[in-house]
Design an enzyme around this catalytic site. Structure first.
Site, PDB file in Angstrom:
ATOM      1  N   HIS A 152      13.348   4.855  25.645  1.00 15.50           N
ATOM      2  CA  HIS A 152      14.608   5.288  25.038  1.00 15.50           C
ATOM      3  C   HIS A 152      14.959   6.676  25.546  1.00 15.50           C
ATOM      4  CE1 HIS A 152      12.681   7.425  21.262  1.00 15.50           C
ATOM      5  NE2 HIS A 152      12.062   7.734  22.374  1.00 15.50           N
ATOM      6  N   CYS A 171      12.976  14.767  25.882  1.00 14.05           N
ATOM      7  CA  CYS A 171      13.370  13.441  25.403  1.00 14.05           C
ATOM      8  C   CYS A 171      14.825  13.126  25.729  1.00 14.05           C
ATOM      9  CB  CYS A 171      13.136  13.322  23.900  1.00 14.05           C
ATOM     10  SG  CYS A 171      11.401  13.486  23.428  1.00 14.05           S
ATOM     11  N   HIS A 177      12.379   7.911  28.502  1.00 19.70           N
ATOM     12  CA  HIS A 177      10.927   8.002  28.484  1.00 19.70           C
ATOM     13  C   HIS A 177      10.437   6.879  27.580  1.00 19.70           C
ATOM     14  CE1 HIS A 177      12.177  10.141  24.866  1.00 19.70           C
ATOM     15  NE2 HIS A 177      10.973   9.901  24.358  1.00 19.70           N
ATOM     16  N   HIS A 179       7.270   4.775  24.925  1.00 18.16           N
ATOM     17  CA  HIS A 179       6.229   4.846  23.907  1.00 18.16           C
ATOM     18  C   HIS A 179       5.554   3.487  23.738  1.00 18.16           C
ATOM     19  CE1 HIS A 179       7.544   8.796  22.520  1.00 18.16           C
ATOM     20  NE2 HIS A 179       8.778   8.342  22.449  1.00 18.16           N
ATOM     21  N   ASP A 217      10.540  -5.395  22.903  1.00 21.12           N
ATOM     22  CA  ASP A 217       9.371  -5.203  23.762  1.00 21.12           C
ATOM     23  C   ASP A 217       9.751  -5.165  25.245  1.00 21.12           C
ATOM     24  OD1 ASP A 217       6.633  -4.813  24.225  1.00 21.12           O
ATOM     25  OD2 ASP A 217       6.320  -6.956  24.579  1.00 21.12           O
ATOM     26  N   HIS A 218       9.259  -4.135  25.922  1.00 15.66           N
ATOM     27  CA  HIS A 218       9.516  -3.916  27.346  1.00 15.66           C
ATOM     28  C   HIS A 218      11.018  -3.826  27.638  1.00 15.66           C
ATOM     29  CE1 HIS A 218       5.267  -4.823  27.669  1.00 15.66           C
ATOM     30  NE2 HIS A 218       5.298  -4.366  28.907  1.00 15.66           N
ATOM     31  N   GLU A 260       5.660   6.102  16.332  1.00 20.72           N
ATOM     32  CA  GLU A 260       6.140   6.404  17.678  1.00 20.72           C
ATOM     33  C   GLU A 260       4.972   6.841  18.556  1.00 20.72           C
ATOM     34  OE1 GLU A 260       9.980   8.785  18.869  1.00 20.72           O
ATOM     35  OE2 GLU A 260       8.286  10.186  18.735  1.00 20.72           O
TER      36      GLU A 260
END
Length: 275
Positions: A152, A171, A177, A179, A217-218, A260
């Site tokens: 994100h 960020c 970037h 997580h 996801d991904h 996070e």
């Protein structure tokens, strides 16, 4: 009022089965847990008590006393046992995590001295725990942990470039970037009198995977996920969006917890904010 906790660990076996049901129905409802031979867990029980400070001693109660009271119950009744076969209560009631925390609440709450039981949290494994809190009657909470990886960028359209960079720092990188997120989905309710469950875990897994994980996801949240259009995908916003994704399919959804990182955790309790 002060609150303190002590953890007590134990190992036990159990099986989820209803003798009157067919093998097929037991497997359909309880899955692998229906194995008549049983399976086991290393349980972790967090006992939180509350009380007033003793002005002479400077403590509410000695945590060793909590350990001794709880440990005696655990040692005599649960540790090292096949609960369905060796415990009178669980011969008649399926020893689900929800039923276990209910039973332990009743036993521990009447045994404590100089303090009151505030909360019990029983971990079946690192990804599943049940919880009971004072003042909630027979209500039990069940939390299941899930994982997804995503990218994100923290950027608000309500701020200019300089303000975004100052507020979000690295960020705000235009490329984003990532997580490894961990998602805690918490439902609540009164355990079913027959199954001992609040919710069918296979149904919960299916709902979370279909309506949340498959979308997140991904993915790059800013670019790939429709639900984040026009939103700044901070973890606060992610927790709220996931709640809104799941709430239509989980009427007993209590809260969403989002890790996070190991250091940053966020919770959302829904639009009414009922904790």
């Amino acid at each position: 009022m002060l609150y303190l906790s002590r953890r007590v660990d134990f190992s036990a076996m159990h099986s989820y089965r209803i003798p009157e049901w067919t093998e097929e129905r037991n497997k359909s409802v309880f899955g692998l847990c229906s194995n008549p031979s049983g399976h086991g867990h290393d349980y972790k029980l967090e006992v939180m008590v509350k009380g007033n400070l003793n002005q002479k001693s400077g403590i509410v109660v000695n945590t060793v006393d909590i350990k001794n009271v709880v440990g005696k119950i655990i040692d005599q009744e649960l540790d090292g046992k096949f609960l369905n076969k060796e415990h009178p209560y669980f011969i008649k009631h399926i020893p689900t995590t929800e039923n276990l925390v209910k039973y332990l609440w009743d036993m521990i709450s009447r045994s404590l001295v100089d303090c009151e039981l505030h909360r019990l949290r029983l971990y079946e494994n690192p990804y599943l725990y049940s919880e009971k809190v004072e003042g909630e009657g027979n209500m039990v909470h069940l939390t299941r942990k899930y994982h997804f990886s995503a990218a994100h960028r923290l950027h608000s359209d309500e701020l200019n470039e300089e303000e975004n960079l100052k507020l979000f720092g690295k960020c705000n990188n235009p490329f984003g970037h990532g997580h490894n997120y961990y998602l805690d989905v918490c439902v609540n309710g009164i355990p079913d009198a027959v199954t001992g469950m609040i919710i069918d875990l296979s149904y919960l897994d299916e709902i979370v995977e279909t309506f949340a994980l498959n979308k997140l996801d991904h993915k790059h949240l800013n670019l790939d996920v429709e639900e984040f259009k026009g939103l700044n995908p901070t973890s606060e916003v992610v927790a709220k969006v996931v709640y809104d994704m799941l709430a239509p399919y989980l009427p007993n959804l209590h809260k969403i917890g989002l890790w996070e990182t190991e250091k940053n955790y966020f919770e959302y309790f829904g639009p009414n904010g009922v904790k």
